[in-house]
Design an enzyme around this catalytic site. Structure first.
Site, PDB file in Angstrom:
ATOM      1  N   GLY A  98       0.801  -1.214   0.000  1.00 43.39           N
ATOM      2  CA  GLY A  98       0.000   0.000   0.000  1.00 43.39           C
ATOM      3  C   GLY A  98       0.835   1.267   0.000  1.00 43.39           C
ATOM      4  N   GLY A 100       2.639   3.694   1.457  1.00 47.28           N
ATOM      5  CA  GLY A 100       3.264   3.856   2.756  1.00 47.28           C
ATOM      6  C   GLY A 100       3.686   5.272   3.077  1.00 47.28           C
ATOM      7  N   ARG A 101       4.058   6.052   2.056  1.00 47.29           N
ATOM      8  CA  ARG A 101       4.365   7.466   2.289  1.00 47.29           C
ATOM      9  C   ARG A 101       3.764   8.333   1.198  1.00 47.29           C
ATOM     10  NH1 ARG A 101      10.877   8.198   1.094  1.00 47.29           N
ATOM     11  NH2 ARG A 101      11.052   6.690  -0.580  1.00 47.29           N
ATOM     12  N   LYS A 121       3.873  12.819  -1.686  1.00 41.38           N
ATOM     13  CA  LYS A 121       4.780  11.761  -1.248  1.00 41.38           C
ATOM     14  C   LYS A 121       5.683  12.343  -0.164  1.00 41.38           C
ATOM     15  CE  LYS A 121       7.888   8.137  -2.893  1.00 41.38           C
ATOM     16  NZ  LYS A 121       8.533   7.530  -4.082  1.00 41.38           N
ATOM     17  N   ASP A 133       7.663   6.125   9.094  1.00 41.55           N
ATOM     18  CA  ASP A 133       7.019   7.379   9.486  1.00 41.55           C
ATOM     19  C   ASP A 133       6.279   8.078   8.355  1.00 41.55           C
ATOM     20  OD1 ASP A 133       9.085   8.377   7.959  1.00 41.55           O
ATOM     21  OD2 ASP A 133      10.231   9.182   9.648  1.00 41.55           O
ATOM     22  N   ARG A 191       3.349  14.467  -6.855  1.00 42.70           N
ATOM     23  CA  ARG A 191       3.461  13.830  -8.161  1.00 42.70           C
ATOM     24  C   ARG A 191       2.066  13.622  -8.735  1.00 42.70           C
ATOM     25  NH1 ARG A 191       5.888   7.868  -6.447  1.00 42.70           N
ATOM     26  NH2 ARG A 191       4.159   7.197  -5.137  1.00 42.70           N
ATOM     27  N   ARG A 198      -1.711   0.176  -9.839  1.00 41.46           N
ATOM     28  CA  ARG A 198      -0.569  -0.712 -10.047  1.00 41.46           C
ATOM     29  C   ARG A 198      -1.040  -2.162 -10.183  1.00 41.46           C
ATOM     30  NH1 ARG A 198       3.582   1.896  -6.558  1.00 41.46           N
ATOM     31  NH2 ARG A 198       2.790   3.969  -6.036  1.00 41.46           N
ATOM     32  N   ASP A 268       4.405  -4.248  -7.300  1.00 44.28           N
ATOM     33  CA  ASP A 268       3.718  -3.079  -6.748  1.00 44.28           C
ATOM     34  C   ASP A 268       4.278  -1.779  -7.315  1.00 44.28           C
ATOM     35  OD1 ASP A 268       5.811  -4.252  -4.881  1.00 44.28           O
ATOM     36  OD2 ASP A 268       5.731  -2.208  -4.114  1.00 44.28           O
TER      37      ASP A 268
END
Length: 513
Positions: A98, A100-101, A121, A133, A191, A198, A268
């Protein structure tokens, strides 16, 4: 900017977790979880892509827009979320992964009807951050900002970059995963893409046997991003897979054309629109090497090396075929399509090489010529971009040693010079047999061979300068990457300096890069 026009059609259609809870966890049977950006107290703009903002319908930047560019104080219409996907990482099933950031703001539609997703991002943790984090640092953010735009101007399908900003906080990162964490300046990049879907989105839902959601997701993808598909029933899903295979093969061909090495081609990180996505430990090719991988995590196996990108993309498509099988239910069709992928890719690859060399068409004898050329490039460690730039100037009066010594990373001994002389004679003979003029041949070469590519050492120098508060190199690189088929700055058209051969963060990169 026209932020009020951003909508969230994805969250209106698909099952999701609407708790806004950023706690890292599994979220079964959903495709997204709502989550808010962390918020930052001292943001500072580094770069803004005005042309892209106008193109996608956001309009010009105003000072008050800085908050949006880092995810602060968002208007009510922007309901943010992160998507869930799975994937095969380095050949192994990794389960739920997934964003994540990455956090999505949603979608905007331009005046001409083009849809564009907008995504931060580095703006904070999500349920998919996997004990991290969710932040990003200048180093990785600048690399993504510049490289995605460089690829766009090279003519390679890609996500794009709207903005880059400091967050005003420091982030702890162990760049090479070797027990040496350091504080680095935090940054957020925005972005954009027509879609960030994906292979892994389809893999996740299929693995959970949520076949109705899988069908809805494929239907959504076809309706929005594959207008060429007009069939119904199972035929629609077959055409989708065939067309996706073609898009992926064409993308790989473009990577080979410009010398791009992705470095982490997990499923991914593969776009279902055939875009280059997720710029991490990538590199443009300096000295030609089919076994080159820029990613230290990919050693020693070199699964994602430059020369393997075609076969790895096919392997990834096999995994997607498995995920789509519940809709298609035709093993022979999937097998035949994937077998055809290999022959289609290699034919497209060789036709691409013909244009780089200025050949009129692909001939049977060219395969041997290309094989010998690859061996020569590898042995003499010839610079991929500079070699073709020199080849455009080659004539029968050229002194081979002096002509190529500035594009080789090894000393050209007499034996090596003789090999180059043999190659140039065969090349000139092949050009003479062309059915097109020398001018037409040169035109093909100039359109296929960039004068400028964004090398890692240039990115490294730019990161160092920005950390020191300077922006001159950022401005020069931006102008250069926007005009890659021109030589705006001769100092950029040179081999990688030897001082950068083993520089951490330049020649050696990790998945956190």
């Amino acid at each position: 900017m026209n932020i009020e026009q951003i909508k969230q059609p994805f969250t209106d259609i698909f099952p999701g977790d609407f708790s806004d809870n950023p706690m890292q966890r599994n979220t079964p049977k959903v495709l997204f979880a709502t989550v808010k950006p962390a918020g930052f107290d001292g943001p500072k703009l580094i770069a803004f892509n005005e042309t892209l903002a106008e193109e996608i319908g956001l309009g010009p930047y105003e000072e008050k827009d800085l908050d949006f560019l880092v995810g602060n104080n968002l208007p009510e219409n922007v309901k943010t979320y992160a998507t869930a996907y799975a994937g095969h990482q380095f050949g192994n099933w990794a389960g739920q992964l997934g964003d994540g950031r990455a956090i999505l703001a949603g979608e905007i539609i331009s005046k001409d009807g083009k849809k564009t997703e907008i995504q931060w991002k580095g703006s904070g943790a999500t349920p998919y951050s996997r004990h991290a984090d969710g932040r990003a640092v200048l180093r990785s953010s600048l690399r993504e900002y510049l490289m995605s735009e460089a690829m766009y101007h090279l003519g390679v399908p890609t996500t794009r970059a709207l903005s880059l900003a400091f967050t005003g906080e420091d982030v702890v990162r162990d760049m090479m995963y070797n027990g040496n964490p350091q504080l680095e300046k935090g940054a957020v990049v925005i972005r954009t893409a027509e879609s960030f879907l994906r292979f892994g989105h389809f893999e996740l839902i299929s693995a959970q046997q949520e076949y109705k959601t899988l069908q809805d997701l494929v239907d959504f993808t076809i309706t929005n991003y594959y207008p060429e598909i007009t069939t119904d029933g199972v035929g629609k899903y077959k055409h989708f897979f065939e067309n996706l295979c073609t898009r992926t093969a064409n993308l790989m061909t473009e990577w080979f054309r410009v010398g791009f090495v992705h470095g982490v081609m997990n499923t991914d990180n593969m776009s279902v629109l055939g875009l280059t996505i997720d710029y991490g430990p990538y590199s443009m090719m300096d000295e030609y090497d089919l076994n080159f991988t820029p990613n230290t995590t990919d050693l020693p196996g070199r699964r994602y090396a430059f020369g393997k990108q075609g076969q790895i993309s096919q392997w990834n498509l096999w995994q997607l075929a498995n995920a789509l099988h519940p809709l298609i239910k035709d093993e022979k069709f999937l097998e035949d399509t994937l077998n055809h992928y290999g022959s289609y890719f290699w034919e497209a690859h060789d036709k691409m090489l013909c244009k780089k060399f200025g050949f009129d068409e692909l001939r049977e004898s060219d395969e041997e010529f290309f094989t010998n050329w690859q061996g020569l490039m590898q042995e003499l460690q010839l610079d991929y971009t500079l070699f073709f730039n020199q080849l455009e100037k080659l004539n029968h009066e050229s002194d081979v040693k002096s002509f190529f010594e500035n594009v080789s990373y090894v000393v050209l001994t007499d034996q090596r010079v003789r090999k180059l002389e043999d190659f140039t004679k065969k090349y000139e003979a092949r050009l003479i047999s062309n059915t097109i003029s020398r001018e037409e041949s040169l035109s093909l070469m100039k359109k296929s061979n960039p004068k400028f590519t964004l090398r890692n050492y240039l990115l490294y120098e730019c990161i160092e300068e920005i950390n020191a508060g300077k922006t001159e190199m950022l401005e020069k690189l931006t102008r250069a990457l926007e005009n890659p088929y021109e030589e705006l700055y001769p100092e950029f058209s040179a081999k990688r300096p030897s001082a950068y051969d083993d520089t951490t963060g330049c020649s050696t990169l990790s998945c956190s890069s």
